[in-house]
Design an enzyme around this catalytic site. Sequence first.
Site, PDB file in Angstrom:
ATOM      1  CG  LEU A 181      17.925 -12.745  10.944  1.00 22.52           C
ATOM      2  CD1 LEU A 181      16.462 -13.070  11.208  1.00 22.52           C
ATOM      3  CD2 LEU A 181      18.601 -13.902  10.225  1.00 22.52           C
ATOM      4  CG  ASP A 182      21.024  -9.566   5.041  1.00 21.05           C
ATOM      5  OD1 ASP A 182      21.908  -9.156   5.821  1.00 21.05           O
ATOM      6  OD2 ASP A 182      21.261 -10.284   4.051  1.00 21.05           O
ATOM      7  NE  ARG A 183      16.261  -2.472   4.002  1.00 16.93           N
ATOM      8  CZ  ARG A 183      15.356  -2.425   3.012  1.00 16.93           C
ATOM      9  NH1 ARG A 183      14.060  -2.332   3.306  1.00 16.93           N
ATOM     10  NH2 ARG A 183      15.726  -2.461   1.760  1.00 16.93           N
TER      11      ARG A 183
END
Length: 255
Positions: A181-183
Amino acid sequence: MGRGKKHKLSESFVGGNVVNPRGSKNAKTQEPAALQAADVYFEEGGLQRVHPYYHRFATHAKGRWVGRTIFDVFTQEFRDRPKEYYAKSIEKGVIEINNQTVAKDTVVRNGDLVTHFIHRHEPPITTEDIGIVRETEDGLLAINKPGSIPVHPTGRYNYNTVTKLLEVKHGYRALFPINRLDRLTSGLMLVGLNPTVARRLERELIEHRIQKEYVCKVQGEFPAGKVVCNQPIRVVAHKLALNCVDFSEGKPSLT
């Protein structure tokens, strides 16, 4: 000029723990076997922060570096810092070749190990802990990842990442993230605790036997049907993953 002696800063320091990276030819910093969370993390201003520490960046000389001075390599290849910084770093001995201090006019040779010690200040993240949803006997770990935390060490983030937090705060060692998952994205993540489980689940993802669903929070009422976003985007800061709509300098985009 010739190459000098080994420098005393050829060790990394994290919260009082000494990390000696010598003997390794890769760019990863070796760490103590039992690093304590209190040695690494602290809370301030409602955010989780990392105690500043020395970090060792190391790489073997690229082909285009060979025959150039170490000062020229750093000032031309790594332009995020001024020339004065690299001059002082070489003088202080925090830039090394083959674990030895060097002068500005030292020429880089083929096969050289170039090392740079940086005093790092990681960006803060949320104080919300990673939630352990479930751990199976065959080695599958399901976690609830809060927003603001990168999955892997990258850029300015090292200890404030999912994998490092699971290692330091929860005691896991071998970790194989399956879906990333993106930051800034929060949600369910699957992590393999051994290569066998990781390969199996990655294959199931590729074969679409595992479905992913994203939920986006919006202000107001989101329009029904297909929504097309085609405004020009400009990157404000790569390291912060910060973008904005800019009609004069933005690049075409379509989502």
